[in-house]
Design an enzyme around this catalytic site. Sequence first.
Site, PDB file in Angstrom:
ATOM      1  N   HIS A 169       5.001 -43.641  85.908  1.00 22.06           N
ATOM      2  CA  HIS A 169       5.469 -43.818  87.291  1.00 22.06           C
ATOM      3  C   HIS A 169       6.594 -42.848  87.608  1.00 22.06           C
ATOM      4  O   HIS A 169       7.593 -42.760  86.885  1.00 22.06           O
ATOM      5  CB  HIS A 169       5.916 -45.271  87.494  1.00 22.06           C
ATOM      6  N   GLU A 172      10.516 -43.564  87.861  1.00 18.85           N
ATOM      7  CA  GLU A 172      11.138 -44.245  86.729  1.00 18.85           C
ATOM      8  C   GLU A 172      11.704 -43.211  85.751  1.00 18.85           C
ATOM      9  O   GLU A 172      11.261 -43.077  84.606  1.00 18.85           O
ATOM     10  CB  GLU A 172      10.111 -45.196  86.098  1.00 18.85           C
ATOM     11  N   HIS A 294       8.617 -47.677  80.895  1.00 23.89           N
ATOM     12  CA  HIS A 294       8.723 -47.801  82.349  1.00 23.89           C
ATOM     13  C   HIS A 294      10.144 -48.233  82.673  1.00 23.89           C
ATOM     14  O   HIS A 294      10.946 -48.492  81.787  1.00 23.89           O
ATOM     15  CB  HIS A 294       7.771 -48.891  82.857  1.00 23.89           C
ATOM     16  N   GLU A 363       9.923 -52.051  79.579  1.00 26.78           N
ATOM     17  CA  GLU A 363      10.582 -51.810  80.872  1.00 26.78           C
ATOM     18  C   GLU A 363      12.071 -51.653  80.607  1.00 26.78           C
ATOM     19  O   GLU A 363      12.737 -52.580  80.162  1.00 26.78           O
ATOM     20  CB  GLU A 363      10.350 -52.995  81.821  1.00 26.78           C
TER      21      GLU A 363
HETATM   22  O1  0X9 Z   1       3.241 -52.643  87.162  1.00 26.38           O
HETATM   23  C1  0X9 Z   1       3.332 -51.891  86.189  1.00 26.38           C
HETATM   24  O2  0X9 Z   1       2.561 -50.983  85.969  1.00 26.38           O
HETATM   25  C2  0X9 Z   1       4.493 -52.118  85.225  1.00 26.38           C
HETATM   26  N1  0X9 Z   1       5.687 -52.413  85.953  1.00 26.38           N
HETATM   27  S1  0X9 Z   1       6.423 -51.279  86.871  1.00 26.38           S
HETATM   28  O3  0X9 Z   1       7.431 -51.935  87.649  1.00 26.38           O
HETATM   29  N2  0X9 Z   1       7.173 -50.240  85.952  1.00 26.38           N
HETATM   30  O4  0X9 Z   1       5.449 -50.599  87.615  1.00 26.38           O
HETATM   31  C3  0X9 Z   1       4.180 -53.318  84.352  1.00 26.38           C
HETATM   32  C4  0X9 Z   1       3.024 -53.150  83.467  1.00 26.38           C
HETATM   33  C5  0X9 Z   1       2.719 -54.378  82.659  1.00 26.38           C
HETATM   34  N3  0X9 Z   1       1.788 -55.214  83.326  1.00 26.38           N
HETATM   35  C6  0X9 Z   1       2.097 -56.432  83.862  1.00 26.38           C
HETATM   36  N4  0X9 Z   1       3.286 -56.955  83.740  1.00 26.38           N
HETATM   37  N5  0X9 Z   1       1.134 -57.103  84.446  1.00 26.38           N
HETATM   38 ZN    ZN Z   2       6.330 -48.324  85.899  1.00 26.70          ZN
END
Ligand code: 0X9
Ligand code: ZN
Length: 499
Positions: A169, A172, A294, A363
Amino acid sequence: MNHLRPLLGWSLSLLLLAPALDASPAAQLLRVYYNSKADVRALANSGADIVRHGDKWLEVVVPSDDEVSTQAAAEIQRVLARFDKREVLVKDLDTLLDPFRAAPDLGVYHTVKEAHDELAEYAAKYPEICRTESIGKTFEGRDIEALIVGPQGAKAAGKPRFLFCGAHHSREWISIEVPLALAKKLVTGYATDPAVKALVDSRVTWIVPILNPDGVTHSQTQYKMWRKNRRKHANNSFGVDPNRNYGYKWGGAGASTWPDSDTYRGASGFSEAETSAIRDLARREKFAADISFHSYSELVMWPWSYSEEHIAAPREAIFKKYAQAMAELNGYTAEKSSDLYPSSGDYDDFMYGETGALSFTIELGQTFVPSESEVPEITEKNVAACMFMLKNCEDPFPRMAHNPPAASEPSGFPVEVSLNRELWPDENVSSVSAVYTTTDGAIQSTDLPAVAGQTTIFSGNLPAAARTYHFEYTSAKGETVRWPPYRDFEAPPASGKGR
Ligand code: 0X9
Ligand code: ZN
């Protein structure tokens, strides 16, 4: 717990109860309070980007008018209306990045060029232990650069392989800094730190600090809170979410079908250069373990993400054990990816689901781009988590167990292995062989029959001339499985007078 900490970083003056839910001219950060998981899932399915959660609340990015179509925005707004209590935490998310952009070359943060130059410098300075490689070319024609640290050339064969990557992303930025700090630790620590040297000599570590260089370039130069890659769609909107585009269980929950949504899944699984680069690399290298970084939320997550289902219990226990061990090092919270809501097409689902790697998503931090002064602490404690993985996860799902005997007699020495049916229930093994090398370099093998009355324990005798050995069997799929995967056991010393 860390993710329940108050949001010290945000200006409290922006904490207002949301008025009418009109589409916003700028990307906003909202906190909404929920009563049911159904509402959370609906929000995830609306294409909104949920970035952090507490017990009964979550933080969500509402994209700006010029980023999404009225249709996509209307869908997010429709679902947001289900939440009675909403707070605007940041009225204009883009401004969060302004202080960093004001600093020359983004201050402590690496621009795409700086990051890639750094990898090239390491390759030039330490050619015996690292090299760079482009693992793919993006939509806009940029290279996805990797640094490969470890023995080079033929000496790399048979070594366990690991992958650490950042910046799926774009916004980030901190997720770029941890893989870069790991690269630095490995290559500069090699000469001075015996523990680093031991890991570099015995493993192959792939480091991809910026998986999505098009998106990161956009975020760093175009003054946008950009998340996705930069694929151009027919309707003049941009971007596929790389973390919704992996082809394992692609197209399910928590991923949008709207091209302009922040969580757009793409036209098909692996339609994007970033995800197909990882797919090809992972199929070829067969990583033992890996981490995708992330920001933000301070979490260590394991699969599944696509579904609330659990991985088979004995394997989930292993994921949990290592997630908790890493969480102890970085102070984060360990949880299953789908604990809050499922999202499909994620990195770690593919890495584990298809290639069997011990795969995590971490994260980092408490905001997309933490302040400069926070960066050293974040990188240091997360590099510690990476080092822990390198040290401990070379064979996370062992197929067998074996205690090397203490001594060898003139008649040889006994060996016994037991199959791990808990972790490998589908491998219907009827015979195991011990493969050994002798002093003159010959490779021989001997069949180990099952111990009487047992179906998972095999034993036999190896000759005194054996110097090193491992075990092999033919899997249900007809493949030869070797264990341990990357090394041989040493034959025990001769008892009595020695050899
Ligand atoms: O949404 C995502 O891809 C990740 N969070 S972010 O805020 N960095 O975009 C999380 C990925 C892990 N998946 C879930 N928590 N469902
Ligand atoms: Zn992310």
